[in-house]
Scaffold this motif. Sequence first.
Motif, PDB file in Angstrom:
ATOM      1  N   LYS A 113     -11.566  -0.858   2.264  1.00  0.00           N
ATOM      2  CA  LYS A 113     -12.859  -1.176   2.871  1.00  0.00           C
ATOM      3  C   LYS A 113     -12.854  -2.603   3.424  1.00  0.00           C
ATOM      4  O   LYS A 113     -13.369  -2.863   4.505  1.00  0.00           O
ATOM      5  CB  LYS A 113     -13.976  -1.017   1.845  1.00  0.00           C
ATOM      6  CG  LYS A 113     -14.230   0.415   1.409  1.00  0.00           C
ATOM      7  CD  LYS A 113     -15.303   0.466   0.321  1.00  0.00           C
ATOM      8  CE  LYS A 113     -15.473   1.872  -0.233  1.00  0.00           C
ATOM      9  NZ  LYS A 113     -16.478   1.920  -1.334  1.00  0.00           N
ATOM     10  N   GLY A 114     -12.284  -3.526   2.651  1.00  0.00           N
ATOM     11  CA  GLY A 114     -12.226  -4.911   3.100  1.00  0.00           C
ATOM     12  C   GLY A 114     -11.408  -5.074   4.363  1.00  0.00           C
ATOM     13  O   GLY A 114     -11.783  -5.819   5.275  1.00  0.00           O
ATOM     14  N   LEU A 115     -10.286  -4.362   4.422  1.00  0.00           N
ATOM     15  CA  LEU A 115      -9.446  -4.425   5.615  1.00  0.00           C
ATOM     16  C   LEU A 115     -10.166  -3.837   6.824  1.00  0.00           C
ATOM     17  O   LEU A 115     -10.111  -4.398   7.924  1.00  0.00           O
ATOM     18  CB  LEU A 115      -8.134  -3.664   5.365  1.00  0.00           C
ATOM     19  CG  LEU A 115      -7.179  -4.288   4.337  1.00  0.00           C
ATOM     20  CD1 LEU A 115      -6.026  -3.329   4.038  1.00  0.00           C
ATOM     21  CD2 LEU A 115      -6.628  -5.613   4.829  1.00  0.00           C
ATOM     22  N   LEU A 116     -10.847  -2.715   6.602  1.00  0.00           N
ATOM     23  CA  LEU A 116     -11.564  -2.071   7.700  1.00  0.00           C
ATOM     24  C   LEU A 116     -12.709  -2.940   8.203  1.00  0.00           C
ATOM     25  O   LEU A 116     -12.945  -3.047   9.404  1.00  0.00           O
ATOM     26  CB  LEU A 116     -12.091  -0.710   7.253  1.00  0.00           C
ATOM     27  CG  LEU A 116     -11.030   0.349   6.930  1.00  0.00           C
ATOM     28  CD1 LEU A 116     -11.687   1.608   6.369  1.00  0.00           C
ATOM     29  CD2 LEU A 116     -10.206   0.674   8.158  1.00  0.00           C
ATOM     30  N   LYS A 117     -13.423  -3.559   7.278  1.00  0.00           N
ATOM     31  CA  LYS A 117     -14.526  -4.441   7.673  1.00  0.00           C
ATOM     32  C   LYS A 117     -14.018  -5.641   8.455  1.00  0.00           C
ATOM     33  O   LYS A 117     -14.751  -6.214   9.267  1.00  0.00           O
ATOM     34  CB  LYS A 117     -15.301  -4.905   6.431  1.00  0.00           C
ATOM     35  CG  LYS A 117     -16.198  -3.846   5.829  1.00  0.00           C
ATOM     36  CD  LYS A 117     -17.167  -4.413   4.801  1.00  0.00           C
ATOM     37  CE  LYS A 117     -16.432  -4.904   3.572  1.00  0.00           C
ATOM     38  NZ  LYS A 117     -17.393  -5.355   2.526  1.00  0.00           N
ATOM     39  N   SER A 118     -12.773  -6.012   8.209  1.00  0.00           N
ATOM     40  CA  SER A 118     -12.185  -7.156   8.920  1.00  0.00           C
ATOM     41  C   SER A 118     -11.547  -6.742  10.247  1.00  0.00           C
ATOM     42  O   SER A 118     -10.952  -7.573  10.931  1.00  0.00           O
ATOM     43  CB  SER A 118     -11.130  -7.836   8.035  1.00  0.00           C
ATOM     44  OG  SER A 118     -11.726  -8.346   6.851  1.00  0.00           O
ATOM     45  N   GLY A 119     -11.644  -5.461  10.566  1.00  0.00           N
ATOM     46  CA  GLY A 119     -11.118  -4.990  11.842  1.00  0.00           C
ATOM     47  C   GLY A 119      -9.626  -4.730  11.861  1.00  0.00           C
ATOM     48  O   GLY A 119      -9.020  -4.643  12.929  1.00  0.00           O
ATOM     49  N   VAL A 120      -9.011  -4.594  10.676  1.00  0.00           N
ATOM     50  CA  VAL A 120      -7.571  -4.340  10.608  1.00  0.00           C
ATOM     51  C   VAL A 120      -7.282  -2.890  11.002  1.00  0.00           C
ATOM     52  O   VAL A 120      -7.962  -1.961  10.549  1.00  0.00           O
ATOM     53  CB  VAL A 120      -7.044  -4.605   9.180  1.00  0.00           C
ATOM     54  CG1 VAL A 120      -5.565  -4.238   9.090  1.00  0.00           C
ATOM     55  CG2 VAL A 120      -7.249  -6.054   8.801  1.00  0.00           C
ATOM     56  N   LYS A 121      -6.290  -2.700  11.847  1.00  0.00           N
ATOM     57  CA  LYS A 121      -5.902  -1.362  12.284  1.00  0.00           C
ATOM     58  C   LYS A 121      -4.915  -0.780  11.280  1.00  0.00           C
ATOM     59  O   LYS A 121      -3.828  -1.311  11.081  1.00  0.00           O
ATOM     60  CB  LYS A 121      -5.265  -1.419  13.674  1.00  0.00           C
ATOM     61  CG  LYS A 121      -4.955  -0.050  14.268  1.00  0.00           C
ATOM     62  CD  LYS A 121      -4.405  -0.177  15.669  1.00  0.00           C
ATOM     63  CE  LYS A 121      -4.145   1.183  16.293  1.00  0.00           C
ATOM     64  NZ  LYS A 121      -3.612   1.065  17.675  1.00  0.00           N
ATOM     65  N   LEU A 122      -5.295   0.323  10.659  1.00  0.00           N
ATOM     66  CA  LEU A 122      -4.459   0.959   9.644  1.00  0.00           C
ATOM     67  C   LEU A 122      -4.003   2.333  10.105  1.00  0.00           C
ATOM     68  O   LEU A 122      -4.628   2.963  10.947  1.00  0.00           O
ATOM     69  CB  LEU A 122      -5.240   1.098   8.336  1.00  0.00           C
ATOM     70  CG  LEU A 122      -5.714  -0.196   7.674  1.00  0.00           C
ATOM     71  CD1 LEU A 122      -6.566   0.126   6.449  1.00  0.00           C
ATOM     72  CD2 LEU A 122      -4.533  -1.071   7.282  1.00  0.00           C
ATOM     73  N   GLY A 123      -2.914   2.773   9.527  1.00  0.00           N
ATOM     74  CA  GLY A 123      -2.404   4.107   9.830  1.00  0.00           C
ATOM     75  C   GLY A 123      -2.306   4.930   8.567  1.00  0.00           C
ATOM     76  O   GLY A 123      -2.657   4.475   7.476  1.00  0.00           O
ATOM     77  N   ILE A 124      -1.839   6.146   8.710  1.00  0.00           N
ATOM     78  CA  ILE A 124      -1.672   7.016   7.551  1.00  0.00           C
ATOM     79  C   ILE A 124      -0.299   7.662   7.624  1.00  0.00           C
ATOM     80  O   ILE A 124       0.206   7.963   8.710  1.00  0.00           O
ATOM     81  CB  ILE A 124      -2.784   8.077   7.483  1.00  0.00           C
ATOM     82  CG1 ILE A 124      -2.864   8.666   6.067  1.00  0.00           C
ATOM     83  CG2 ILE A 124      -2.603   9.167   8.524  1.00  0.00           C
ATOM     84  CD1 ILE A 124      -4.162   9.386   5.791  1.00  0.00           C
ATOM     85  N   SER A 125       0.310   7.830   6.465  1.00  0.00           N
ATOM     86  CA  SER A 125       1.654   8.400   6.406  1.00  0.00           C
ATOM     87  C   SER A 125       1.720   9.348   5.227  1.00  0.00           C
ATOM     88  O   SER A 125       1.130   9.100   4.177  1.00  0.00           O
ATOM     89  CB  SER A 125       2.694   7.272   6.244  1.00  0.00           C
ATOM     90  OG  SER A 125       3.999   7.802   6.218  1.00  0.00           O
ATOM     91  N   SER A 126       2.436  10.441   5.387  1.00  0.00           N
ATOM     92  CA  SER A 126       2.539  11.405   4.306  1.00  0.00           C
ATOM     93  C   SER A 126       3.724  11.081   3.407  1.00  0.00           C
ATOM     94  O   SER A 126       4.687  10.449   3.828  1.00  0.00           O
ATOM     95  CB  SER A 126       2.670  12.825   4.851  1.00  0.00           C
ATOM     96  OG  SER A 126       3.905  12.958   5.498  1.00  0.00           O
ATOM     97  N   ARG A 127       3.619  11.525   2.175  1.00  0.00           N
ATOM     98  CA  ARG A 127       4.675  11.336   1.185  1.00  0.00           C
ATOM     99  C   ARG A 127       5.198  12.709   0.778  1.00  0.00           C
ATOM    100  O   ARG A 127       4.421  13.620   0.507  1.00  0.00           O
ATOM    101  CB  ARG A 127       4.119  10.617  -0.032  1.00  0.00           C
ATOM    102  CG  ARG A 127       5.161   9.831  -0.814  1.00  0.00           C
ATOM    103  CD  ARG A 127       4.647   9.278  -2.106  1.00  0.00           C
ATOM    104  NE  ARG A 127       3.284   8.774  -2.097  1.00  0.00           N
ATOM    105  CZ  ARG A 127       2.652   8.413  -3.216  1.00  0.00           C
ATOM    106  NH1 ARG A 127       3.253   8.513  -4.384  1.00  0.00           N
ATOM    107  NH2 ARG A 127       1.411   7.967  -3.155  1.00  0.00           N
ATOM    108  N   GLY A 128       6.509  12.861   0.735  1.00  0.00           N
ATOM    109  CA  GLY A 128       7.069  14.147   0.360  1.00  0.00           C
ATOM    110  C   GLY A 128       8.499  14.024  -0.103  1.00  0.00           C
ATOM    111  O   GLY A 128       9.100  12.946  -0.017  1.00  0.00           O
ATOM    112  N   ILE A 129       9.047  15.106  -0.615  1.00  0.00           N
ATOM    113  CA  ILE A 129      10.447  15.131  -1.033  1.00  0.00           C
ATOM    114  C   ILE A 129      11.128  16.322  -0.380  1.00  0.00           C
ATOM    115  O   ILE A 129      10.484  17.326  -0.073  1.00  0.00           O
ATOM    116  CB  ILE A 129      10.603  15.214  -2.569  1.00  0.00           C
ATOM    117  CG1 ILE A 129       9.890  16.454  -3.118  1.00  0.00           C
ATOM    118  CG2 ILE A 129      10.087  13.956  -3.234  1.00  0.00           C
ATOM    119  CD1 ILE A 129      10.142  16.685  -4.588  1.00  0.00           C
ATOM    120  N   GLY A 130      12.420  16.211  -0.153  1.00  0.00           N
ATOM    121  CA  GLY A 130      13.164  17.300   0.459  1.00  0.00           C
ATOM    122  C   GLY A 130      14.446  16.803   1.093  1.00  0.00           C
ATOM    123  O   GLY A 130      14.809  15.630   0.958  1.00  0.00           O
ATOM    124  N   THR A 131      15.122  17.677   1.774  1.00  0.00           N
ATOM    125  CA  THR A 131      16.387  17.336   2.408  1.00  0.00           C
ATOM    126  C   THR A 131      16.264  17.501   3.923  1.00  0.00           C
ATOM    127  O   THR A 131      15.325  18.132   4.427  1.00  0.00           O
ATOM    128  CB  THR A 131      17.530  18.235   1.904  1.00  0.00           C
ATOM    129  OG1 THR A 131      17.213  19.601   2.177  1.00  0.00           O
ATOM    130  CG2 THR A 131      17.726  18.050   0.407  1.00  0.00           C
TER     131      THR A 131
END
Length: 205
Positions: free
Chosen positions: A105-123
């Motif tokens: 929330k603090g980062l968003l209120k400061s206008g920081v651009k964030l992304g999202i990444s998935s976490r997984g396991i496999g080959t």
Amino acid sequence: INVDSKLIKELEETNKPITVGGILQKADTLNRHGRVYPFNILKREADKYLTSVKERRALGECDHPADPIISLKNVSHLISEMHWDNQTLIGTAEILDTPSGNVLKGLLKSGVKLGISSRGIGTVKKDRQGRDVVQEDFELICFDFVSSPSTPGAYLNESKNWGMKKINMEDYNTLKSKNTNTESLSTDLLFKKLQEIYSSDFWKK
């Protein structure tokens, strides 16, 4: 994530949930780690993940830890909705009222651009173009907030990439408990083995 910081403050003042939405993942698309997720595999895992979404169990963390287990003390958000737009997986994340959620929330209120990444396991297996193609044994764990997502365009907007650990088949079988009975294996030994697997470096491309 591009959001209106004023709206974030207004939502907080009225105790309304803060949600952001956008691209979570793209199928059959080369990401910045040189990895490709076939549509059939990505859709299979997304369909399974929808159960967690509907039950409000689709939790994620702030940053992208090298661990297959979601740490409840570090949870910052949950995926509250997810759907497909052709071969692009779209979703909505609800920022939670937790210590890590407050960081977001603090980062968003400061206008920081964030992304999202998935976490997984496999080959993976290289194709003729030298791309790392995710194989059938892939399992999706969660989606985390990150500063630089691997999936093109995976920056959320006001309303992934997946991060994978490169492991060999022996390690994978240990995680899947195919060759090891976790009930008979001591907790200390299992924890040590998992530490060995996840202390290795992330893919560097």
